[in-house]
Design an enzyme around this catalytic site. Structure first.
Site, PDB file in Angstrom:
ATOM      1  N   LYS A 112       0.786  -0.933   1.198  1.00 45.96           N
ATOM      2  CA  LYS A 112      -0.187  -1.173   0.839  1.00 45.96           C
ATOM      3  C   LYS A 112      -1.396  -0.534   1.782  1.00 45.96           C
ATOM      4  O   LYS A 112      -2.272  -0.359   1.409  1.00 45.96           O
ATOM      5  CB  LYS A 112      -0.548  -2.657   1.264  1.00 45.96           C
ATOM      6  CG  LYS A 112       0.483  -4.020   0.521  1.00 45.96           C
ATOM      7  CD  LYS A 112       0.091  -5.196   0.550  1.00 45.96           C
ATOM      8  CE  LYS A 112       0.832  -5.776  -0.498  1.00 45.96           C
ATOM      9  NZ  LYS A 112       2.573  -5.849  -0.511  1.00 45.96           N
TER      10      LYS A 112
HETATM   11  C1  LIG Z   1       3.128  -5.982  -1.432  1.00 41.75           C
HETATM   12  C2  LIG Z   1       4.603  -5.170  -1.716  1.00 41.75           C
HETATM   13  C3  LIG Z   1       5.446  -5.732  -3.377  1.00 41.75           C
HETATM   14  C4  LIG Z   1       4.852  -5.935  -4.032  1.00 41.75           C
HETATM   15  O1  LIG Z   1       4.178  -4.786  -4.448  1.00 41.75           O
HETATM   16  P1  LIG Z   1       3.361  -5.026  -5.946  1.00 41.75           P
HETATM   17  O2  LIG Z   1       2.243  -4.254  -6.067  1.00 41.75           O
HETATM   18  O3  LIG Z   1       2.988  -7.165  -5.659  1.00 41.75           O
HETATM   19  O4  LIG Z   1       4.275  -5.320  -7.106  1.00 41.75           O
HETATM   20  C5  LIG Z   1       6.959  -4.842  -2.280  1.00 41.75           C
HETATM   21  N1  LIG Z   1       7.341  -4.225  -1.074  1.00 41.75           N
HETATM   22  C6  LIG Z   1       6.355  -4.290  -0.607  1.00 41.75           C
HETATM   23  C7  LIG Z   1       6.825  -4.014   1.029  1.00 41.75           C
HETATM   24  C8  LIG Z   1       4.948  -4.863  -0.526  1.00 41.75           C
HETATM   25  O5  LIG Z   1       4.542  -5.270   1.077  1.00 41.75           O
END
Ligand SMILES: *Cc1c(COP(=O)(O)O)cnc(C)c1O
Length: 467
Positions: A112
């Site tokens: 993120k």
């Molecule tokens: C947020 C997250 C996901 C999922 O990603 P999306 O964009 O919501 O599909 C997968 N792995 C980790 C470690 C995350 O923080």
């Protein structure tokens, strides 16, 4: 570039309005009115460029009319200079024509950061230009809160308040939030559950007078700018393994569908992609959808991959919009049906078209641990539980021939040390830049599970900057 809502009846907006608005007024999500397109020669020319250079190339068409190329370049350079690997998003080979894309070299060691670090800077830039400020309020069960706080810390036009359930996040997760002592950041430890936190945040946003007075805002995963920034690593990884001269296979551990949707955007922009493989944990609504064409909501069970413990994938609406031929009214009807019945049947034509590009595979906790162990033994690769699901799904769905598989690793193993130790016997150490995390002083305020108390807190905190 202009943006339209997936439900067709909200105003058409420019990039900076979409950035600040988040959700559209008709309840839809913003998408670009048309896709910028890169020719094969233009994609080939990305080979050998730095991550930041590719980022500017890929994102420039989306911000056109709002940011100059120089402004974008300055923001992008500043964003990725703070990442701890010189490649920003390095690839590691784990098998014949199979690669893991490490998206955990940002400040909170999860993917993120790749979008939020830029989005924080974009907010600050646009708000300063307008002479405005916002108060970002959010609830977290542990993971997204830290990425949002790191993205907004010390930004002059932003205050941020994050609610977490007291005693219900892991040590690492709490410390990543509460050791940020910037004057524009506040952590509230709520004497309640994550659902209590989320309900209070929703109530604050639904109080329109309050929302307007304090300019409440969110940086949640439906924000278009987050999707936009994620498109970059699809191009960057693809050109490194032979695109556009070979068609790509990507596998993505998926929750809200934001990450894999960014890959779909890359395809719309000209990147040759043969297949997207979605990895699910036991909360497998998406995998069930790709198997049946029916989206049906179920309860959420806690798993070793908490960032994928979701009931509905909010960004999926953007994919539906595309496959219904950009028909906002049709999307609104389907989404209404889903909201009232918990079930949505995709029209056969649209479902058939989706199935030519997407497939899903699910892994329960037991299977996830087994994959982590095997990958450690056979490829020397330490994976966190989320990444392990993506890699396993990718290898299962990859038909080796001429298409390189890039499996997205979304969190550093040290972010989930208990699961990694259970699977491999090794407790992964925190990376150097966080090694002293447990020695850093914390700051947070404990607050009752009481909306009035939280409201007063935000008034006092956000009010100080407006006095
Ligand atoms: C947020 C997250 C996901 C999922 O990603 P999306 O964009 O919501 O599909 C997968 N792995 C980790 C470690 C995350 O923080």
């Amino acid at each position: 570039m202009k943006y339209v809502s997936t439900r067709g009846s909200a105003p058409v907006l420019s990039f900076d309005d979409v950035l600040l608005a988040g959700l559209a007024r008709d309840g839809g999500l913003y998408v670009p009115q048309s896709w910028p397109h890169f020719s094969a020669a233009e994609i080939r020319a990305m080979r050998g460029l730095s991550y930041a250079e590719i980022a500017v190339t890929v994102m420039a068409p989306f911000v056109e009319g709002c940011l100059t190329r120089d402004e974008l370049t300055a923001l992008v350079n500043d964003t990725y200079a703070g990442f701890t690997h010189p490649a920003v998003a390095p690839l590691r080979q784990v098998g014949a024509n199979q690669w893991v894309l490490e998206l955990f070299h940002g400040p909170t060691i999860a993917f993120k950061d790749y979008a939020l670090q830029l989005v924080g800077r974009l907010f600050d830039h646009v708000l300063k230009k307008r002479g405005q400020r916002v108060t970002i309020v959010g609830a977290t069960s542990g993971d997204t809160g830290s990425a949002a706080i790191e993205a907004c810390r010390d930004r002059a036009a932003i205050d941020i308040v994050i609610l977490h359930p007291q005693g219900r996040t892991s040590e690492v997760q709490r410390k990543q939030m509460t050791t940020v002592l910037a004057s524009n950041v506040r952590n509230l430890a709520v004497e309640g559950t994550f659902d209590d936190c989320q309900d209070m945040v929703k109530a604050l946003f639904n109080d329109h007078a309050f929302r307007d007075t304090y300019n409440l805002s969110a940086v949640n995963s439906i924000n278009w700018a987050r999707v936009m920034a994620q498109i970059v690593y699809y191009f960057a990884s693809a050109v490194a393994v032979g695109a556009p001269d070979v068609p790509m296979t990507f596998s993505v551990p998926t929750g809200n569908f934001g990450n894999v949707f960014a890959g779909f955007c890359a395809k719309q922009m000209g990147l040759p992609v043969e297949k997207f493989i979605v990895g699910s944990n036991s909360n497998d609504i998406l995998t069930r959808f790709f198997e049946t064409g029916v989206m049906s909501a179920d309860g959420v069970v806690p798993t070793l991959s908490p960032s994928m413990d979701i009931q509905v994938s909010s960004n999926f609406e953007r994919l539906v919009f595309h496959y219904l031929g950009n028909d906002g009214a049709a999307v609104a009807t389907l989404m209404d049906e889903f909201r009232t019945t918990g079930r949505m049947d995709m029209p056969q034509g649209a479902y058939g078209a989706m199935r030519t590009l997407f497939e899903g595979h699910r892994y329960n906790d037991q299977e996830t641990l087994a994959v982590m162990k095997t990958m450690r033994q056979t490829a020397g690769e330490m994976l966190d539980p989320h990444s392990a699901i993506g890699v396993a799904a990718g290898i299962k769905g990859h038909d080796h021939k001429a298409s390189p598989l890039v499996a997205l690793a979304t969190a550093h193993p040290a972010k989930f040390p208990d699961a990694v130790e259970k699977a491999t016997g090794i407790r992964p150490p925190l990376p150097d830049h966080m090694a002293d995390l447990f020695d850093r002083p914390e700051r947070f305020d404990v607050i009752a599970n009481d909306l009035a108390a939280v409201r007063d807190y935000v008034v006092t905190f956000a009010g100080r900057a407006r006095a």
